[in-house]
Write a protein that holds these residues in place. Sequence first.
Motif, PDB file in Angstrom:
ATOM      1  N   MET B  76       1.564  25.476  30.262  1.00  0.00           N
ATOM      2  CA  MET B  76       1.307  25.657  31.686  1.00  0.00           C
ATOM      3  C   MET B  76       0.198  26.672  31.852  1.00  0.00           C
ATOM      4  N   HIS B 227       5.256  26.780  27.548  1.00  0.00           N
ATOM      5  CA  HIS B 227       4.660  28.073  27.235  1.00  0.00           C
ATOM      6  C   HIS B 227       3.568  28.430  28.232  1.00  0.00           C
ATOM      7  N   PHE B 228       3.386  29.731  28.359  1.00  0.00           N
ATOM      8  CA  PHE B 228       2.451  30.307  29.313  1.00  0.00           C
ATOM      9  C   PHE B 228       1.624  31.312  28.542  1.00  0.00           C
ATOM     10  N   ASN B 229       0.351  31.357  28.846  1.00  0.00           N
ATOM     11  CA  ASN B 229      -0.511  32.272  28.126  1.00  0.00           C
ATOM     12  C   ASN B 229      -1.313  33.058  29.151  1.00  0.00           C
ATOM     13  N   ALA B 230      -0.893  34.267  29.425  1.00  0.00           N
ATOM     14  CA  ALA B 230      -1.557  35.069  30.456  1.00  0.00           C
ATOM     15  C   ALA B 230      -2.442  36.106  29.793  1.00  0.00           C
ATOM     16  N   LYS B 231      -3.691  36.139  30.207  1.00  0.00           N
ATOM     17  CA  LYS B 231      -4.652  37.087  29.638  1.00  0.00           C
ATOM     18  C   LYS B 231      -4.763  38.312  30.540  1.00  0.00           C
TER      19      LYS B 231
END
Lengths: 229, 240
Positions: B76, B227-231
């Motif tokens: 996502m 899964h989520f990948n926040a920068k």
Amino acid sequence: MLFKEISKDLDSKISGGHYPPGTSLPTEAELQSQYQVSRTTIRKAVDQLVSQGKVIRKKGSGLFIAPKISKQNILEMTGVIKPSYLAASDMVKIKDSYFRLVGSYYSLIFDISPQELLYNISFIASIKGKRTLEQVLLPLYNFPDFDASCLKVVPIIEAVKSGKEKPVDLFQNFQLVEATEEVSKQLQIEKNVPVFKTTNLFSTKDSKVVAVEYRLQDALTTRYSVDFS
Amino acid sequence: MEFKERSAAVKAQEYLQYLIQIKSEQAIPSQRELAEQLHISRNAVMHALERLKSEKLVSVKERTGIVPNSKIDINMLNMQSMTAELKDKSIDIKHLSTEVITKPSELNDFFNSSSTKLIKIRRVRINQNIPLTYEVVYFDQNQFPQLEEIDFTNKPLYQFLEKQYKIEPTYGRESISCCLADEKQSKILKIAPNTPLYRVQSFNYYNDDIPLETTTQYLVGSQFKYHFNAKNIYDYREEQ
């Protein structure tokens, strides 16, 4: 010294990082001997910091420096999944905190030797009567003097910033699992009912993982939200 | 803080997670072999397997032994359609029905007050004869009258919207909760009633916050993970 001067002095020590967020303030007795004033003066100085939201007084656990990251801040983070009742105040009870060996699996995750040490801290957070089971794993090399009691006041997302190498990115894994016997006891739910498991990997700008968090919540009563732009 | 030795079950569990993580070519050792290799009891190995099975990380089969499971991992990352998220799978989209309904009160907040009728499209995504997701999409009928006529079998909605209306979503929010499959959902998804499902509601907007569509998806719990990948998570202040 006047209580206002003491309050101001403590305030500058807090904002200057002498007392970082989540650490405990010295006790009133310690402050009293430090400043050589009456207990009443110390209490008035501390009360002022409490009313300004800079210090948190937790019953039975003492005084803590307030977190910088508010729950509202976390709710406004985009691309991060979070439970919708996060904004409510919570009650944190530390269950367990000890050192353990890194071992083969976490040596892959943290990219360190299996013989190094990890803090293993687990606690129950109760928010509006809902229980969350949390487990946090932190490598000792990065958190040489981590104080687990800070988790009573500081969100994990801020606590993991207190180490030598600071995380910048968050990788989250989110899935439906079944409550094992152990989990069902901790969350006070039936065995085998669905549970949401969130795994949070906090990593530095060099993609090195410096903290792992597992969060388990009763799936049938918890709703999560995430915003994208 | 004191030092604690990991329990035998935790050692076995993490060793299995290690083997799964490195994706070793070799088969996972049998329960007996694991107990011998790690110098622990068979009981501890079984306990570890119970934990891994509760997460559907492995299944234990009579003849083949311990086999890692692979869930469909949905990224996502941003405003991606389900079709883009499942692009690696050979997925068939089956169009169940399209109907025009009176706007239900719970969607009043999302759609403009001027819209009274909604187009409701129900679809199922199927991978090798196994239904994976059931989804219900709502559009404003005034805004997209042509949608009523379209057969969306194997036709991604967003591709169609882009082609036909030059519309792409710009902002969205999703909420994820869990429900147990009711009779209708269990029939459509070919699963036992009361199987845990992800219930994903999304609200999507285009240009200047105009409501585009809202979807409710039901996904079989044991088959998916997200899964989520926040920068730069700590930069939230700059956006204000």
